[in-house]
Scaffold this motif. Structure first.
Motif, mmCIF file in Angstrom:
data_model
loop_
_atom_site.group_PDB
_atom_site.id
_atom_site.type_symbol
_atom_site.label_atom_id
_atom_site.label_comp_id
_atom_site.label_asym_id
_atom_site.label_seq_id
_atom_site.Cartn_x
_atom_site.Cartn_y
_atom_site.Cartn_z
ATOM 1 N N ILE A 136 0.838 -1.195 0.000
ATOM 2 C CA ILE A 136 0.000 0.000 0.000
ATOM 3 C C ILE A 136 0.874 1.246 0.000
ATOM 4 O O ILE A 136 2.060 1.183 0.344
ATOM 5 N N ASN A 137 0.283 2.387 -0.369
ATOM 6 C CA ASN A 137 0.969 3.672 -0.241
ATOM 7 C C ASN A 137 0.371 4.446 0.930
ATOM 8 O O ASN A 137 -0.441 3.917 1.702
ATOM 9 N N LEU A 177 -1.397 -1.235 -4.124
ATOM 10 C CA LEU A 177 -0.570 -1.110 -5.325
ATOM 11 C C LEU A 177 -0.290 -2.461 -5.965
ATOM 12 O O LEU A 177 -0.099 -2.552 -7.182
ATOM 13 N N ALA A 178 -0.245 -3.514 -5.170
ATOM 14 C CA ALA A 178 -0.005 -4.867 -5.681
ATOM 15 C C ALA A 178 -0.430 -5.848 -4.593
ATOM 16 O O ALA A 178 -0.389 -5.527 -3.401
ATOM 17 N N ALA A 179 -0.828 -7.040 -5.009
ATOM 18 C CA ALA A 179 -1.272 -8.061 -4.052
ATOM 19 C C ALA A 179 -0.963 -9.431 -4.608
ATOM 20 O O ALA A 179 -0.979 -9.646 -5.829
ATOM 21 N N ASN A 180 -0.675 -10.376 -3.696
ATOM 22 C CA ASN A 180 -0.477 -11.747 -4.168
ATOM 23 C C ASN A 180 -1.833 -12.437 -4.318
ATOM 24 O O ASN A 180 -2.900 -11.865 -4.015
ATOM 25 N N SER A 181 -1.805 -13.656 -4.783
ATOM 26 C CA SER A 181 -3.035 -14.358 -5.114
ATOM 27 C C SER A 181 -3.949 -14.535 -3.905
ATOM 28 O O SER A 181 -5.168 -14.369 -3.998
ATOM 29 N N LEU A 182 -3.363 -14.856 -2.734
ATOM 30 C CA LEU A 182 -4.188 -15.103 -1.553
ATOM 31 C C LEU A 182 -4.798 -13.804 -1.022
ATOM 32 O O LEU A 182 -5.916 -13.802 -0.491
ATOM 33 N N ALA A 183 -4.097 -12.692 -1.157
ATOM 34 C CA ALA A 183 -4.679 -11.396 -0.768
ATOM 35 C C ALA A 183 -5.849 -11.047 -1.682
ATOM 36 O O ALA A 183 -6.869 -10.513 -1.227
ATOM 37 N N GLU A 184 -5.707 -11.326 -2.967
ATOM 38 C CA GLU A 184 -6.817 -11.094 -3.893
ATOM 39 C C GLU A 184 -8.031 -11.942 -3.503
ATOM 40 O O GLU A 184 -9.176 -11.476 -3.554
ATOM 41 N N ASP A 190 -9.364 -1.795 -4.176
ATOM 42 C CA ASP A 190 -8.367 -0.839 -4.661
ATOM 43 C C ASP A 190 -7.787 0.065 -3.588
ATOM 44 O O ASP A 190 -6.651 0.523 -3.703
ATOM 45 N N ASN A 191 -8.556 0.356 -2.538
ATOM 46 C CA ASN A 191 -8.111 1.284 -1.502
ATOM 47 C C ASN A 191 -8.744 0.864 -0.180
ATOM 48 O O ASN A 191 -9.975 0.749 -0.085
ATOM 49 N N LEU A 192 -7.927 0.643 0.846
ATOM 50 C CA LEU A 192 -8.440 0.105 2.105
ATOM 51 C C LEU A 192 -9.444 1.041 2.764
ATOM 52 O O LEU A 192 -10.414 0.587 3.385
ATOM 53 N N ALA A 193 -9.235 2.347 2.648
ATOM 54 C CA ALA A 193 -10.158 3.302 3.263
ATOM 55 C C ALA A 193 -11.484 3.344 2.506
ATOM 56 O O ALA A 193 -12.567 3.328 3.107
ATOM 57 N N ARG A 194 -11.424 3.426 1.179
ATOM 58 C CA ARG A 194 -12.651 3.440 0.389
ATOM 59 C C ARG A 194 -13.453 2.169 0.630
ATOM 60 O O ARG A 194 -14.691 2.198 0.759
ATOM 61 N N PRO A 236 9.990 5.142 -0.070
ATOM 62 C CA PRO A 236 9.371 5.731 1.121
ATOM 63 C C PRO A 236 7.891 6.027 0.902
ATOM 64 O O PRO A 236 7.487 6.536 -0.143
ATOM 65 N N GLY A 237 7.104 5.659 1.904
ATOM 66 C CA GLY A 237 5.662 5.830 1.801
ATOM 67 C C GLY A 237 4.945 4.535 1.481
ATOM 68 O O GLY A 237 3.746 4.416 1.725
ATOM 69 N N GLN A 238 5.657 3.561 0.932
ATOM 70 C CA GLN A 238 5.054 2.268 0.669
ATOM 71 C C GLN A 238 5.271 1.329 1.856
ATOM 72 O O GLN A 238 6.290 1.408 2.543
ATOM 73 N N GLN A 239 4.300 0.430 2.061
ATOM 74 C CA GLN A 239 4.424 -0.596 3.096
ATOM 75 C C GLN A 239 3.997 -1.953 2.538
ATOM 76 O O GLN A 239 3.027 -2.047 1.777
ATOM 77 N N LEU A 240 4.729 -2.964 2.953
ATOM 78 C CA LEU A 240 4.358 -4.348 2.672
ATOM 79 C C LEU A 240 3.575 -4.869 3.876
ATOM 80 O O LEU A 240 4.061 -4.810 5.012
ATOM 81 N N VAL A 241 2.378 -5.351 3.644
ATOM 82 C CA VAL A 241 1.512 -5.864 4.704
ATOM 83 C C VAL A 241 1.328 -7.360 4.493
ATOM 84 O O VAL A 241 0.972 -7.796 3.393
#
Length: 276
Positions: A123-124, A130-137, A147-151, A244-249
């Motif tokens: 995420i940014n 911004l990108a996700a693996n198959s299990l996250a999808e 597309d956006n965790l807040a939305r 900077p600003g991106q995070q891997l979750v």
């Protein structure tokens, strides 16, 4: 976002502290929630008129020592304390990459795919996925789009059933956005997202106006997925050092639990559907 972010933050946090929380008598009729300005000034050891000017935006350059004292007076946790300093300009801003900050490097993409048994995504600051693996999808498949965790939390009809502790999730999301706004207040995507959410969600507006701040590091999430049922997952968030600003979750289930079995089943169902 308001120009007087420091004053708005101080006012909101003052409203959240009761006199009894800081050992002060709470007798008499109080016109405002929480502490009075004079009480904050006494607790912090600063002049009451000076503190009033801070809240009103007539004084915008408090010293680090004054901010430390206000942080203690308002009982700020570490995330909120850091946010206070950032709003006042006493903490150097985090540098942003000058070009294409939302691009995902090939190495990071491979890392995502290297977690076949764990949902993982990037995420940014604005919580765009911004990108996700198959299990996250597969995990976020009830959302269209994911597309956006807040939305997704505030505007997608699936959110309140999917997030079984919806209010906890909503508070965390808003806290993450508040922290991001302190780090990069002029971020165009973040400003646009806040305007959109404020215009379409009264719940978001109410939580945004509390000025609560929260970093995204480690938490437990509770989901109800339509395909596999309840899931209790722990996530950890890692800063992407070269962006900077991106995070891997990364989400994980406790081994040998119903959630771990459900997560495995979810991956199998998703792989089968993709192969059809």
């Amino acid at each position: 976002m308001p120009d007087n972010q420091l004053g708005e933050f101080l006012r909101a946090r003052r409203a959240g502290v009761r006199p009894q929380d800081v050992g002060m008598p709470g007798h008499g009729v109080r016109r405002v929630a929480g502490l009075r300005r004079e009480e904050v000034a006494v607790l912090a050891g600063v002049n009451a008129d000076y503190y009033t000017r801070l809240e009103q935006g007539r004084e915008r350059h408090p010293s680090a020592q004054v901010l430390d004292a206000l942080g203690r007076a308002l009982r700020l946790d570490p995330d909120a304390y850091a946010h206070l300093h950032q709003l006042a300009g006493t903490t150097p801003p985090v540098a942003l990459t000058p070009a294409a900050p939302d691009q995902i490097g090939l190495g990071l993409r491979r890392l995502l795919d290297g977690y076949p048994g764990a949902p993982a995504f990037v995420i940014n600051r604005a919580l765009d996925v911004l990108a996700a693996n198959s299990l996250a999808e597969a995990l976020y498949s009830p959302f269209e789009p994911a597309d956006n965790l807040a939305r997704m939390v505030f505007l997608d009809p699936a959110a309140r059933r999917f997030h079984t502790r919806w209010l906890h999730t909503a508070q965390a999301v808003v806290g993450h956005l508040r922290q991001a706004a302190g780090l990069d207040p002029d971020h165009p995507r973040l400003r646009s997202l806040v305007r959109d959410l404020t215009g379409h969600s009264a719940d978001f507006t109410r939580l945004w106006n509390t000025h609560a701040v929260r970093g995204k590091t480690l938490d437990v999430k509770h989901f109800l997925h339509p395909d596999v049922g309840p899931l209790t997952l722990t996530y950890q968030a890692f800063d992407v050092r070269d962006a900077p600003g991106q995070q891997l979750v990364v989400y994980q289930a406790e081994p040998a639990t119903p959630s771990a079995q459900a997560l495995t089943l979810l991956g199998t169902l998703h792989a089968t559907a993709q192969g059809c």
